[in-house]
Write an enzyme that holds these catalytic residues in place. Structure first.
Site, short mmCIF file in Angstrom:
data_model
loop_
_atom_site.label_atom_id
_atom_site.label_comp_id
_atom_site.label_asym_id
_atom_site.label_seq_id
_atom_site.Cartn_x
_atom_site.Cartn_y
_atom_site.Cartn_z
N TRP A 72 36.41 89.58 15.96
CA TRP A 72 36.11 89.86 14.66
C TRP A 72 37.38 90.09 13.75
CZ3 TRP A 72 31.68 88.61 13.01
CH2 TRP A 72 30.64 88.39 14.04
N ASP A 76 36.15 98.38 10.69
CA ASP A 76 35.04 97.54 10.92
C ASP A 76 34.56 98.25 12.13
OD1 ASP A 76 33.01 96.08 11.57
OD2 ASP A 76 34.13 94.21 11.98
N LYS A 102 23.84 97.04 15.57
CA LYS A 102 24.10 97.45 16.96
C LYS A 102 23.69 98.91 17.09
CE LYS A 102 26.90 93.72 16.16
NZ LYS A 102 27.82 93.09 15.47
#
Ligand SMILES: *Cc1c(COP(=O)(O)O)cnc(C)c1O
Length: 359
Positions: free
Chosen positions: A100, A171, A195
């Site tokens: 990511w 993030d 999530k």
């Protein structure tokens, strides 16, 4: 019993889903669904404000931060952050700790002159590790430092907040609300919802107010932090259903004892799984202990020929979505807040039985 180990969209608390089901056709006695009323209706606005307040309470967000409910999931912020917070000729610092981070870095390159990678994951005798912060090659004048505290695909986490002199952007898509954090140490925190918060597509951003004043002129208005802060995240029509579901997840979290209780639960679940992997020569995890994620735990079978059988047998026992990301292979168990301890226990019980049957 079904336990869903999906990395995202992921398991949601059953009680939240049941409540949503119960009130799907008749929300707050209106005789219509929450999906069918205006986001400007006072009843909806009250819910939206309560959701924000609950999130502020859960994370102890200081008053000088704005809380935004936005579009585009986590990835939308990969471009929103450099556009909102940095000038086109700026230098920005990024830690590359996994898949990511890497995508965020490539996206930032479209919007700022210099994207400096301060460090990347390295192989060490203990496994894959993030180099210590004092070895990072920080720029002298970065507009911000970006990092991903929990790399969802790699199962790599940084468990300390780097001590630097520039605003930190994080993030937190796969770790927000899983443990207490000191929000005051960050400039921007953002997270896709699917999530630990609610349905995909929604994202949450927590932004220190002085950073709203930086570069807004060049940002797509929907992703403009300042405009969205000024308009209560309703510059355009928000994802009203996802926001409602997030509000219910926040209420559930508060009732469960908040992020402190989640941190204890998450530690216990992760410990079960790592102990199972470490005490066996049949399974392995290749991440150095200090950088192991508590949310997403990748593990490999010593004999990858057994992968498909492992997945099929696990599924037959109600243990779903254990296949690792295609970049990493093997297995991955995601243990977000909604996963009970019994789910992690069921998984390690199954793993022990599978190992025994194949020795
Ligand atoms: C899932 C995830 C994303 C991407 O989220 P989308 O909502 O699909 O854009 C970004 N960063 C991290 C750390 C993630 O886990």
């Amino acid at each position: 019993m079904i336990y869903n180990f999906s990395a995202g969209p992921a398991m949601l608390p059953a009680s939240v889903l049941k409540k949503a089901q119960k009130e799907l056709l008749d929300w707050q006695g209106l005789g219509i669904s929450v999906m069918e009323i205006s986001h400007r209706d006072p009843i909806y606005i009250r819910m939206a404000e309560e959701a924000e307040q609950d999130l502020r309470d859960l994370l102890a967000i200081p008053d000088n931060y704005s809380v935004l409910f936005m579009h585009g999931g986590g990835r939308a912020h990969f471009s929103a952050v450099p556009q909102n917070i940095a000038a086109a000729d700026a230098t920005v610092d990024y830690l590359n700790s996994g898949v990511w981070s890497d995508i965020a870095i490539n996206e930032a390159k479209k919007y700022v002159a210099t994207v400096n990678e301060v460090a990347r994951v390295a192989e060490t005798p203990q496994g894959k590790a993030i180099p210590p912060v004092n070895e990072w090659k920080l720029s002298k004048n970065a507009a911000y430092l970006h990092y991903c505290p929990n790399e969802t695909v790699d199962g790599i986490a940084l468990h300390e907040i780097p001590n630097v002199n520039v605003p930190i952007v994080a993030d937190m898509s796969s770790v927000i609300l899983a443990e207490p954090i000191d929000v005051s140490k960050f400039g921007v925190i953002y997270a896709g919802a699917q999530k630990n918060i609610g349905p995909s597509g929604l994202s949450v951003a927590i932004i220190r107010n002085d950073l709203l004043e930086t570069q807004q002129h060049r940002v797509c208005t929907v992703m403009n932090y300042k405009v969205q802060a000024e308009q209560g995240s309703m510059y355009n029509t928000p994802n009203t259903f996802a926001w409602y579901l997030a509000a219910e997840v926040f209420k559930w979290l508060k009732a469960e004892g908040g992020v402190e209780a989640m941190a204890d639960l998450n530690q216990a679940k992760a410990r079960l799984l790592y102990e199972c992997v470490d005490n066996s020569s049949f399974y392995r995890n290749t991440i150095a202990p200090q950088n192991r994620s508590r949310m997403n735990i990748p593990f490999q079978l010593a004999d990858c020929q057994l992968d498909n059988e492992f997945l099929a047998k696990a599924k037959a026992e109600g243990l779903l979505a254990l296949k690792g990301h295609r970049f990493v292979g093997g297995m991955r168990a995601s243990l977000y807040n909604a996963m009970p301890l019994a789910g992690a226990q069921a998984l390690v019980d199954f793993m022990a039985r599978f190992e025994k049957a194949h020795k």
